[in-house]
Design an enzyme around this catalytic site. Structure first.
Site, PDB file in Angstrom:
ATOM      1  CD  GLN A 155      12.836   9.255  -6.064  1.00  0.00           C
ATOM      2  OE1 GLN A 155      11.473   8.451  -5.756  1.00  0.00           O
ATOM      3  NE2 GLN A 155      13.087   9.572  -5.208  1.00  0.00           N
ATOM      4  CG  HIS A 191      14.537   4.688  -5.015  1.00  0.00           C
ATOM      5  ND1 HIS A 191      14.833   4.011  -3.650  1.00  0.00           N
ATOM      6  CD2 HIS A 191      14.215   6.050  -4.748  1.00  0.00           C
ATOM      7  CE1 HIS A 191      14.373   5.332  -2.672  1.00  0.00           C
ATOM      8  NE2 HIS A 191      14.120   6.035  -3.391  1.00  0.00           N
ATOM      9  CD  GLU A 196       7.016   7.503  -4.809  1.00  0.00           C
ATOM     10  OE1 GLU A 196       7.222   7.112  -3.411  1.00  0.00           O
ATOM     11  OE2 GLU A 196       7.499   7.140  -5.333  1.00  0.00           O
ATOM     12  CG  HIS A 197       8.182  11.538  -5.089  1.00  0.00           C
ATOM     13  ND1 HIS A 197       8.830   9.975  -5.432  1.00  0.00           N
ATOM     14  CD2 HIS A 197       8.423  11.176  -3.552  1.00  0.00           C
ATOM     15  CE1 HIS A 197       9.261   9.967  -4.469  1.00  0.00           C
ATOM     16  NE2 HIS A 197       8.245  10.465  -3.212  1.00  0.00           N
ATOM     17  CG  ASP A 256      12.880  10.589  -0.642  1.00  0.00           C
ATOM     18  OD1 ASP A 256      11.838  10.275  -0.619  1.00  0.00           O
ATOM     19  OD2 ASP A 256      13.752  10.303  -1.319  1.00  0.00           O
ATOM     20  CG  HIS A 299     -35.028  -2.422  10.870  1.00  0.00           C
ATOM     21  ND1 HIS A 299     -34.818  -3.939  10.833  1.00  0.00           N
ATOM     22  CD2 HIS A 299     -34.062  -2.089  10.419  1.00  0.00           C
ATOM     23  CE1 HIS A 299     -33.168  -3.600  10.643  1.00  0.00           C
ATOM     24  NE2 HIS A 299     -32.789  -2.789  10.712  1.00  0.00           N
TER      25      HIS A 299
END
Length: 435
Positions: free
Chosen positions: A263, A266, A331-332, A365, A424
């Protein structure tokens, strides 16, 4: 290397403050950026294709002379697919099939039931008419992003999928086009940035207006998605990639070090955290990270990432680790231990959970099947991975019989009067006291 990646221990006096500072990250908070993006959106709304073409020539140095040069044909997508090396083509087909198979299981059907008064109640599930998917572009691009966005939309039954992908200097990775062909994308425009988001949200003479925009992009894309939300739906405001690895017992430090770096490579603001109760193992992973960095092509990005936002965290025990994991809402999340399934039951917040020593995040991924578009920056506390349900919407169904309406109408009459909504009340009253 030990000094490059910060070390924290839950036994440190100021641990909680240091850990909270480590997690702090604002996805889109730059006022100048927001101002720029708002202007781009306004100009695209006013000038349409001409302004999108102008910005594409300016920012992407695209050689297009007219807007029609920015749209790719289905034949171009097909040629890209058929031109792939057989191994690459096979890998792409296997990944697409697995992603499709997983998302088929997510499809939701409508339902109805008849209540004890004889009225029919239920829910109708309908696909969105048209969606836009944003795919990061250029030669270093992501065919996996195409599959993860387009395949669930296709499975949901979306009638038209529009893909935008920037092409710096007019260059595109053929694999991205091949993935678009394989995933059933209907139209592809080689545009990107805030201008592409604006074109999808409001429509131009050429780019159709969509109902929802999904897919990751840079901070201009994230800011534009936030700005057009409400005009269209969006999946999420994606922040930098994150991985949190928890390891205990017998693990190979070389494996875990590379998982951390998977990661970190990235982005310089990606976040990689290792948590373990074993200080000796933490030291071994630290050394392995340094050794791996000497062989990685994207070593400088990874090195900056782990120096700025990475951490090696020593905990007393698994209970402390679980508490920290739920605080991060990563996230992971990799759980590298013998009884990972048992531990996973204690995890309340995570985008995707990779269980056991033989389940690296990288599998998720590309080809495991579940979606890799995941909540970041702690948003896993309240949101979910991208899925078929993001491309479907629900309508409520209510059908009363002449007899079945009477009890409900009396109730509505009483409650409407209490809210001082006379029309109503009368509307309901007509159904049980016809005049």
């Amino acid at each position: 290397m030990g000094k490059l990646m910060r070390r924290l221990s839950t036994q440190d006096q100021n641990f909680q403050q240091a850990f909270s500072e480590l997690l702090a990250f604002e996805t889109v908070n730059d006022l100048e950026l927001l101002k720029t993006v708002d202007q781009i959106i306004a100009d695209v709304r006013q000038y349409g294709d001409a302004h999108v073409l102008k910005l594409t020539q300016q920012f992407d140095r695209h050689p297009a002379h007219q807007f029609s040069d920015l749209e790719l044909s289905q034949e171009q997508l097909k040629n890209a697919f058929e031109g792939l090396d057989s191994d690459v083509r096979g890998a792409l087909e296997l990944a697409a099939a697995r992603v499709r198979s997983f998302h088929e299981a997510q499809k939701q059907d409508g339902w109805t039931y008849v209540d004890d008064l004889g009225n029919t109640l239920g829910q109708k599930v309908t696909p969105l008419d048209r969606v836009g998917i944003y795919v990061p572009g250029g030669l270093a691009s992501y065919p996996s992003s195409v599959l993860m966005n387009a395949v669930p939309a296709h499975v949901a039954g979306v009638a038209e999928i529009i893909m935008v992908v920037p092409a710096p200097n007019g260059e595109l990775n053929p694999l991205v086009l091949a993935a678009a062909y394989l995933a059933g994308v209907h139209r592809v425009f080689t545009i990107g940035g805030a201008q592409a988001v604006a074109a999808l949200a409001y429509g131009t003479a050429t780019v159709p207006r969509v109902d929802k925009i999904t897919g990751p992009g840079n901070r201009y894309v994230a800011a534009a998605k936030r700005a057009v939300f409400g005009q269209v739906g969006i999946d999420m405001i994606a922040g930098p990639s994150e991985i949190l690895v928890y390891a205990e017992g017998q693990n190979n430090p070389e494996w875990i070090a590379m998982d951390v770096l998977s990661q970190a490579e990235h982005d310089t603001v990606a976040q990689a955290i290792l948590i373990t109760p074993d200080e000796q193992f933490l030291n071994a992973v630290s050394e392995a990270i340094e050794a791996h960095l000497s062989t990685l092509p994207k070593a400088e990005i990874a090195r900056t990432s782990i120096a700025n936002r990475g951490a090696l965290v020593l905990v007393k025990d698994r209970d402390e680790a679980i508490e920290l994991i739920n605080q991060v809402a990563p996230e992971h999340l990799e759980l590298c231990l013998d009884d990972a399934e048992a531990m996973s039951q204690e995890i309340r917040h995570a985008g995707a959970i990779f269980m056991g020593r033989h389940t690296p995040e990288a599998i998720g991924d590309y080809c495991a099947g579940p979606n890799h578009v995941l909540p970041t920056s702690g948003t896993a506390r309240f949101s979910s991975p991208l899925g078929v349900y993001d491309f479907q919407k629900r309508s409520s169904i209510i059908m009363c019989t002449p007899e079945g309406v009477k009890t409900l109408a009396r109730t509505a009459d009483i409650l409407a009067q209490q809210e001082n909504l006379d029309a109503h009340a009368r509307s309901a009253r007509y159904r049980y006291q016809p005049n």
